[in-house]
Design an enzyme around this catalytic site. Structure first.
Site, PDB file in Angstrom:
ATOM      1  N   HIS A 229     -17.238 -44.443 -61.804  1.00 30.83           N
ATOM      2  CA  HIS A 229     -18.029 -43.432 -62.522  1.00 30.83           C
ATOM      3  C   HIS A 229     -18.325 -44.000 -63.910  1.00 30.83           C
ATOM      4  O   HIS A 229     -18.996 -45.023 -64.036  1.00 30.83           O
ATOM      5  CB  HIS A 229     -17.212 -42.129 -62.536  1.00 30.83           C
ATOM      6  CG  HIS A 229     -17.939 -40.891 -62.941  1.00 30.83           C
ATOM      7  ND1 HIS A 229     -19.298 -40.833 -63.155  1.00 30.83           N
ATOM      8  CD2 HIS A 229     -17.484 -39.626 -63.193  1.00 30.83           C
ATOM      9  CE1 HIS A 229     -19.627 -39.599 -63.504  1.00 30.83           C
ATOM     10  NE2 HIS A 229     -18.548 -38.842 -63.543  1.00 30.83           N
ATOM     11  N   HIS A 268     -25.921 -45.840 -56.477  1.00 36.45           N
ATOM     12  CA  HIS A 268     -25.690 -44.456 -56.889  1.00 36.45           C
ATOM     13  C   HIS A 268     -25.654 -43.568 -55.660  1.00 36.45           C
ATOM     14  O   HIS A 268     -26.382 -43.804 -54.700  1.00 36.45           O
ATOM     15  CB  HIS A 268     -26.803 -43.976 -57.828  1.00 36.45           C
ATOM     16  CG  HIS A 268     -26.381 -42.825 -58.674  1.00 36.45           C
ATOM     17  ND1 HIS A 268     -26.481 -41.533 -58.247  1.00 36.45           N
ATOM     18  CD2 HIS A 268     -25.827 -42.787 -59.903  1.00 36.45           C
ATOM     19  CE1 HIS A 268     -26.015 -40.739 -59.201  1.00 36.45           C
ATOM     20  NE2 HIS A 268     -25.604 -41.467 -60.215  1.00 36.45           N
ATOM     21  N   ASP A 322     -25.429 -47.310 -66.231  1.00 37.20           N
ATOM     22  CA  ASP A 322     -24.360 -48.132 -66.787  1.00 37.20           C
ATOM     23  C   ASP A 322     -24.714 -49.602 -66.886  1.00 37.20           C
ATOM     24  O   ASP A 322     -23.978 -50.378 -67.489  1.00 37.20           O
ATOM     25  CB  ASP A 322     -23.080 -47.979 -65.927  1.00 37.20           C
ATOM     26  CG  ASP A 322     -22.414 -46.641 -66.163  1.00 37.20           C
ATOM     27  OD1 ASP A 322     -22.588 -46.086 -67.254  1.00 37.20           O
ATOM     28  OD2 ASP A 322     -21.733 -46.148 -65.256  1.00 37.20           O
TER      29      ASP A 322
HETATM   30  N1  CMC Z   1     -23.056 -53.395 -55.322  1.00 37.78           N
HETATM   31  C1  CMC Z   1     -23.164 -53.828 -54.043  1.00 37.78           C
HETATM   32  N2  CMC Z   1     -23.250 -53.010 -52.985  1.00 37.78           N
HETATM   33  C2  CMC Z   1     -23.219 -51.698 -53.231  1.00 37.78           C
HETATM   34  C3  CMC Z   1     -23.109 -51.175 -54.515  1.00 37.78           C
HETATM   35  C4  CMC Z   1     -23.019 -52.082 -55.590  1.00 37.78           C
HETATM   36  N3  CMC Z   1     -22.897 -51.653 -56.846  1.00 37.78           N
HETATM   37  N4  CMC Z   1     -23.104 -49.832 -54.469  1.00 37.78           N
HETATM   38  C5  CMC Z   1     -23.192 -49.504 -53.181  1.00 37.78           C
HETATM   39  N5  CMC Z   1     -23.264 -50.632 -52.413  1.00 37.78           N
HETATM   40  C6  CMC Z   1     -23.359 -50.687 -50.963  1.00 37.78           C
HETATM   41  C7  CMC Z   1     -21.970 -50.464 -50.367  1.00 37.78           C
HETATM   42  O1  CMC Z   1     -21.287 -51.673 -50.199  1.00 37.78           O
HETATM   43  C8  CMC Z   1     -22.323 -49.802 -49.055  1.00 37.78           C
HETATM   44  O2  CMC Z   1     -22.783 -50.794 -48.180  1.00 37.78           O
HETATM   45  P1  CMC Z   1     -22.485 -50.691 -46.585  1.00 37.78           P
HETATM   46  O3  CMC Z   1     -23.201 -49.442 -46.145  1.00 37.78           O
HETATM   47  O4  CMC Z   1     -23.041 -51.944 -46.026  1.00 37.78           O
HETATM   48  O5  CMC Z   1     -20.992 -50.569 -46.443  1.00 37.78           O
HETATM   49  C9  CMC Z   1     -23.527 -48.914 -49.411  1.00 37.78           C
HETATM   50  O6  CMC Z   1     -24.144 -49.571 -50.521  1.00 37.78           O
HETATM   51  C10 CMC Z   1     -23.134 -47.490 -49.803  1.00 37.78           C
HETATM   52  O7  CMC Z   1     -22.146 -47.581 -50.838  1.00 37.78           O
HETATM   53  P2  CMC Z   1     -21.024 -46.493 -51.118  1.00 37.78           P
HETATM   54  O8  CMC Z   1     -19.969 -47.104 -51.965  1.00 37.78           O
HETATM   55  O9  CMC Z   1     -20.610 -45.854 -49.818  1.00 37.78           O
HETATM   56  O10 CMC Z   1     -21.846 -45.427 -51.940  1.00 37.78           O
HETATM   57  P3  CMC Z   1     -21.239 -44.179 -52.700  1.00 37.78           P
HETATM   58  O11 CMC Z   1     -22.342 -43.199 -52.770  1.00 37.78           O
HETATM   59  O12 CMC Z   1     -19.943 -43.750 -52.121  1.00 37.78           O
HETATM   60  O13 CMC Z   1     -20.897 -44.765 -54.157  1.00 37.78           O
HETATM   61  C11 CMC Z   1     -21.203 -45.634 -56.311  1.00 37.78           C
HETATM   62  C12 CMC Z   1     -21.769 -44.707 -55.237  1.00 37.78           C
HETATM   63  C13 CMC Z   1     -21.958 -45.413 -57.603  1.00 37.78           C
HETATM   64  C14 CMC Z   1     -19.721 -45.311 -56.546  1.00 37.78           C
HETATM   65  C15 CMC Z   1     -21.364 -47.090 -55.812  1.00 37.78           C
HETATM   66  O14 CMC Z   1     -22.739 -47.399 -55.737  1.00 37.78           O
HETATM   67  C16 CMC Z   1     -20.657 -48.085 -56.734  1.00 37.78           C
HETATM   68  O15 CMC Z   1     -19.458 -48.320 -56.569  1.00 37.78           O
HETATM   69  N6  CMC Z   1     -21.404 -48.682 -57.727  1.00 37.78           N
HETATM   70  C17 CMC Z   1     -20.775 -49.545 -58.701  1.00 37.78           C
HETATM   71  C18 CMC Z   1     -20.109 -48.716 -59.782  1.00 37.78           C
HETATM   72  C19 CMC Z   1     -21.112 -48.068 -60.704  1.00 37.78           C
HETATM   73  O16 CMC Z   1     -22.051 -48.709 -61.165  1.00 37.78           O
HETATM   74  N7  CMC Z   1     -20.878 -46.790 -61.004  1.00 37.78           N
HETATM   75  C20 CMC Z   1     -21.702 -46.037 -61.953  1.00 37.78           C
HETATM   76  C21 CMC Z   1     -22.526 -45.000 -61.266  1.00 37.78           C
HETATM   77  S1  CMC Z   1     -23.803 -44.356 -62.362  1.00 37.78           S
HETATM   78  C22 CMC Z   1     -22.923 -43.498 -63.540  1.00 37.78           C
HETATM   79  C23 CMC Z   1     -22.431 -42.232 -62.974  1.00 37.78           C
HETATM   80  O17 CMC Z   1     -23.244 -41.297 -62.784  1.00 37.78           O
HETATM   81  O18 CMC Z   1     -21.234 -42.125 -62.713  1.00 37.78           O
END
Ligand code: CMC
Length: 385
Positions: A229, A268, A322
């Site tokens: 987050h 996201h 971010d």
């Molecule tokens: N880099 C590479 N691959 C990614 C990323 C990333 N940053 N984010 C998602 N993916 C891929 C993930 O590996 C998965 O692939 P697969 O379907 O092949 O397994 C797919 O996309 C879905 O990802 P998820 O983790 O299930 O998605 P989520 O909705 O549960 O998580 C998230 C969203 C923001 C936690 C995630 O994108 C992430 O960990 N991003 C990096 C951390 C980050 O930048 N966080 C700040 C978010 S914006 C500020 C806020 O509002 O909090």
């Protein structure tokens, strides 16, 4: 009938509560498909161009843009509340510097410490006033933490400055020019609210028990701390530092993608298009990196963005807020570890507004688990195990 006992994996449910509606709100919404963000219906681009943090706080709290008089009353109240008790300064001075403790932990404790100094902290009817106090004081706390981390004395707030300008003054130790003050305002505005994100939901869960506003905001700070987050901004910046140069950016990121690493500052839950906050920050990044001579960071970031979109854009993975906020804040002279406390200092407006909204038609949050453990087990005395 809801199934509550099942075999592991037998019952499908949206993990991470994806898509689950928590409540109605009039505060703001995220159109993840189109990459749009609105505060009470107004596009974030218009708000970032014309508004101030104080005005956005008013908009989120009261669901309308303020008149001049309404705005100056809120500004005056926020100014009056800026100072924090000596005991909170003492705590920050004793623990924020020189220890291996994250500033988000100091912020969390310092905000919690404010409550016993506030006679109205337990009053449900004072929730709105408490929201204004906490929003105002979080800037003072964050700036003081930043000073102490650099081995400096905290600087007390000034009354006549705007919220953003006063924060920069307290943190950097001198008045800043219009561009810097505006940029700080924009950073706080862009972080102010963002739908039913994890920290806002955490705030709502706490306030829905009819606990006090301080407890609810501490819940929000706690949830924001994590790298999935609010903590992603600091890690995105660490990645730029680790990569070091533009020429190394493409191989580094291709290697990370091949290893299926999560790239901080990308992806996201809701946006499947470019995060509009990242676009706004990218344009400010061009200006501030030129002024600060830190174009290197922007060049590395731009290369990462190009490769990420080429490789993962089809999956809906784009830069989020971010990704560029770190480049912007570093170029403003803000240290990396303070990025998430600054995110919190902006987001507190949204937490507070949603908490006050929740209290208007409250029902306690109480979802259920599906139990997938053993059933009909009996108690074995400890000597027989
Ligand atoms: N880099 C590479 N691959 C990614 C990323 C990333 N940053 N984010 C998602 N993916 C891929 C993930 O590996 C998965 O692939 P697969 O379907 O092949 O397994 C797919 O996309 C879905 O990802 P998820 O983790 O299930 O998605 P989520 O909705 O549960 O998580 C998230 C969203 C923001 C936690 C995630 O994108 C992430 O960990 N991003 C990096 C951390 C980050 O930048 N966080 C700040 C978010 S914006 C500020 C806020 O509002 O909090």
């Amino acid at each position: 009938m809801t199934i509550i006992v099942a075999k592991p994996g037998e019952v499908q449910f949206p993990k991470g509560m994806e898509g689950v509606i928590a409540r109605e709100t009039t505060k703001g919404y995220v159109d993840g498909q189109k990459g749009k963000l609105y505060y009470h219906g107004i596009p974030i681009e218009e708000i970032a161009e014309h508004s101030t943090y104080e005005e956005v706080f008013f908009l989120l709290m009261y669901d309308k843009l303020p008149t001049k008089d309404e705005l100056s009353i809120l500004e005056m109240r926020m100014r009056q509340y800026r100072e924090i008790p000596d005991a909170v300064y003492d705590f920050i001075k004793s623990r924020a510097g020189g220890y291996n403790v994250h500033p988000m932990s100091i912020l969390r404790t310092a905000v919690s410490m404010l409550a016993p100094f506030d006679d109205a902290s337990e009053e449900q009817a004072a929730a709105e006033r408490e929201a204004i106090k906490i929003t105002s004081r979080m800037a003072t706390i964050t700036a003081a933490i930043g000073r102490v981390r650099r081995g400096l004395e905290p600087i007390h707030p000034r009354y006549e400055l705007s919220h953003a300008a006063n924060f920069l003054y307290m943190y950097l130790g001198e008045d800043q020019d219009d561009f810097m003050n505006r940029l700080m305002d924009v950073l706080l505005i862009l972080h102010a609210d963002h739908g039913c994100n994890a920290s806002t939901f955490a705030t709502l869960v706490v306030i829905s028990t009819l606990a006090d506003m301080y407890s609810a905001i501490v819940g929000g700070i706690s949830a924001l701390k994590g790298p999935l987050h609010g903590g992603a901004n600091e890690r995105a910046m660490a990645m730029l530092d680790e990569i070091g140069s533009e020429k190394d950016a493409e191989p580094w990121i291709l290697n990370a993608i091949a290893k299926k690493k999560k790239i901080m500052g990308f992806g996201h839950r809701v946006y499947k298009a470019y995060d509009p906050r990242a676009r706004i920050l990218h344009s400010y990044a061009e200006e501030i990196t030129k002024r600060a001579g830190t174009e290197r960071w922007l060049n590395i970031a731009s290369t990462i963005e190009r490769v990420m979109i080429a490789k993962l854009g089809a999956k809906g993975i784009f830069p989020n807020v971010d990704f560029y906020s770190g480049t912007v804040m570093s170029s403003m002279g803000i240290e990396r570890r303070l990025f998430t406390p600054i995110f919190a200092t902006g987001r507190v407006a949204g937490w507070a507004a949603h908490a006050v909204e929740q209290l208007k038609d409250n029902r306690i949050y109480r979802p259920r688990f599906i139990y997938v453990g053993p059933v009909d087990a009996s108690y074995t005395p400890i000597d027989e195990r």
